[in-house]
Write an enzyme that holds these catalytic residues in place. Structure first.
Site, PDB file in Angstrom:
ATOM      1  N   HIS A 187       0.780  -1.277   0.026  1.00 32.71           N
ATOM      2  CA  HIS A 187       0.074  -0.061   0.194  1.00 32.71           C
ATOM      3  C   HIS A 187       1.201   1.141  -0.208  1.00 32.71           C
ATOM      4  O   HIS A 187       0.477   2.254   0.483  1.00 32.71           O
ATOM      5  CB  HIS A 187      -1.057   0.003   1.013  1.00 32.71           C
ATOM      6  N   GLU A 280     -12.893   1.797  -6.021  1.00 37.84           N
ATOM      7  CA  GLU A 280     -13.708   3.174  -6.154  1.00 37.84           C
ATOM      8  C   GLU A 280     -12.548   3.967  -7.338  1.00 37.84           C
ATOM      9  O   GLU A 280     -11.319   3.603  -7.410  1.00 37.84           O
ATOM     10  CB  GLU A 280     -13.353   4.385  -4.633  1.00 37.84           C
ATOM     11  N   TYR A 290     -12.426  10.268   2.344  1.00 39.27           N
ATOM     12  CA  TYR A 290     -13.280   9.627   1.848  1.00 39.27           C
ATOM     13  C   TYR A 290     -13.201   7.881   2.306  1.00 39.27           C
ATOM     14  O   TYR A 290     -13.677   6.876   2.239  1.00 39.27           O
ATOM     15  CB  TYR A 290     -12.929   9.880   0.120  1.00 39.27           C
ATOM     16  N   TYR A 301     -10.128  -9.724   3.517  1.00 38.90           N
ATOM     17  CA  TYR A 301      -9.724 -10.614   3.297  1.00 38.90           C
ATOM     18  C   TYR A 301     -10.459 -11.767   3.527  1.00 38.90           C
ATOM     19  O   TYR A 301     -10.856 -12.652   3.322  1.00 38.90           O
ATOM     20  CB  TYR A 301      -8.510 -11.113   2.920  1.00 38.90           C
TER      21      TYR A 301
END
Length: 414
Positions: A187, A280, A290, A301
């Site tokens: 990430h 998104e 957001y 997961y």
């Protein structure tokens, strides 16, 4: 340039492969992804006598041409004024590919790069004033002093050299960095987009520390807006606010790996990975939250609700502009404006990793009215999407033996 490979424990999440996979398979797949990738079978090279492979979308016939093969996990490309392109390889190499398909040796001068899992050398863009300053910007995972953690960073350097002498980035400086370093290889984002005013947007991930996306004193999980030299614009929404980083434009993001300016409104659009489900598209507004991880359209997961989530909506949090309930694992983005495909003008193209496709979205203003998935029969992870100076659409296939593909009208010869 030196490359830091992180040897510590493997993460359970890979860069898009984990999307929509059963939980019992994730550990095995991601462990493979986290290991140092195998070397390409052959050195990167142009494809001689390429034969277009015709295909048809709902409106437009096109051909797919393999331009270059043998790239190791290519991540981004940027076209140079002479028609050549710069291509990043995630393990830490930047190459110049000539208009004739000739592939250079790795370009010298890159900073130290942390390479593990999703982390490595990421995006590349040219300065808006490249003709005058020759500056190239790259985003990458930057290691901490111990070499066991990383954060997203941006560096710039002046491109010099030629095919005979080789190419290098000179006077390289890091103009932006995430501190503290939180990622062990997941990430990290990241895309770079200059807007019409010359400000640089940097998309990022939350380093798989979900709560950091809501912490305004951290840069993880944020879209940031800076000047080309890394300084902060005076009108950023959190300038002067105690406990908030002034670079932040918007926050509450999970892992943004796509970004592009709308050709008419000139507003920035971003694509963002959800967990299992809930990818998104957003049109980030200054100062907006957001939601991640408080609100999400996906689940963990394991199949359980995301830790800390209250559902798909919450007061004070901006909903996504568009959401995919089943994650295609969205990556690079392009608003098409070329002449090669008139029927596609104004369409938004998004690369898909887990679903191995190129997603074509038709718009009515900002509203998405139709979706089509192209290249699904090729089973190739589409990492980046760019428009070439010839109006063709160029794609990067993320693979140990990665490729540059060109989509061109079916009637053209290679």
């Amino acid at each position: 340039m030196s490359t830091t490979r992180h040897p510590m424990q493997a993460s359970l999440f890979s860069s898009g492969l984990a999307h929509a996979l059963p939980w019992l398979l994730i550990a095995a797949l991601s462990a493979c992804d986290r290991a140092p990738p195998p070397a390409p079978a052959t050195p990167p090279q142009a494809v001689a006598d390429a034969v277009p492979q015709p295909a048809t979308s709902e409106k437009t016939a096109f051909a797919v041409v393999e331009v270059v093969t043998g790239l190791e996990h290519p991540w981004s490309l940027a076209f140079l004024p002479d028609g050549a392109m710069l291509v990043t390889e995630r393990p830490g190499r930047l190459r110049r590919i000539g208009a004739d398909g000739a592939v250079s040796a790795p370009i010298a001068g890159l900073p130290d790069i942390f390479v593990d899992g999703q982390a490595g050398l990421l995006d590349v863009v040219l300065s808006p004033t490249f003709a005058e300053d020759g500056l190239v910007y790259v985003s990458f995972a930057e290691p901490n002093l111990r070499g066991n953690k990383a954060g997203t960073a941006v560096a710039r350097g002046r491109l010099e050299g030629d095919a005979a002498r080789g190419y290098a980035l000179r006077d390289v400086e890091v103009i932006y960095r995430q501190e503290p370093k939180l990622s062990s290889g997941t990430h990290v984002g990241s895309r770079l987009v200059f807007d019409d005013a010359g400000f640089l947007f940097v998309t990022q991930g939350e380093n798989r520390v979900a709560e950091a996306a809501q912490d305004l004193d951290k840069l993880q999980g944020k879209l940031v807006r800076i000047r080309p030299d890394g300084s902060v614009p005076d009108d950023n929404p959190f300038v002067g606010r105690d406990g908030a980083r002034p670079e932040i434009w918007s926050y509450g993001h999970r892992n943004m790996q796509g970004a592009a300016l709308h050709p008419v409104t000139r507003r920035l659009w971003t694509s963002e990975h959800g967990p299992m489900g809930g990818d998104e598209l957003n049109i980030p507004e200054p100062g907006r939250n957001y939601g991640w991880p408080v609100v999400t359209h996906g689940v963990d997961y394991s199949g359980s609700p995301v830790k800390g989530s209250v559902g798909q909506a919450a007061e004070g949090m901006t909903p996504p502009h568009h959401v995919w309930p089943v994650s295609p694992a969205v990556s690079g983005m392009l608003f098409y404006s070329g002449k090669a495909f008139p029927a596609w003008k104004g369409n938004l193209f998004v690369g898909a990793l887990a679903k191995s496709a190129l997603i074509r979205l038709e718009l009515d203003g900002d509203r998405i009215v139709h979706e089509e998935r192209l290249l699904t029969d090729r089973h190739q992870r589409i990492r980046d999407v760019r428009e070439g100076p010839d109006g063709a659409i160029y794609l990067l296939v993320d693979d140990p033996n990665g490729k540059v593909l060109r989509l061109q009208p079916a009637t053209e010869t290679p």
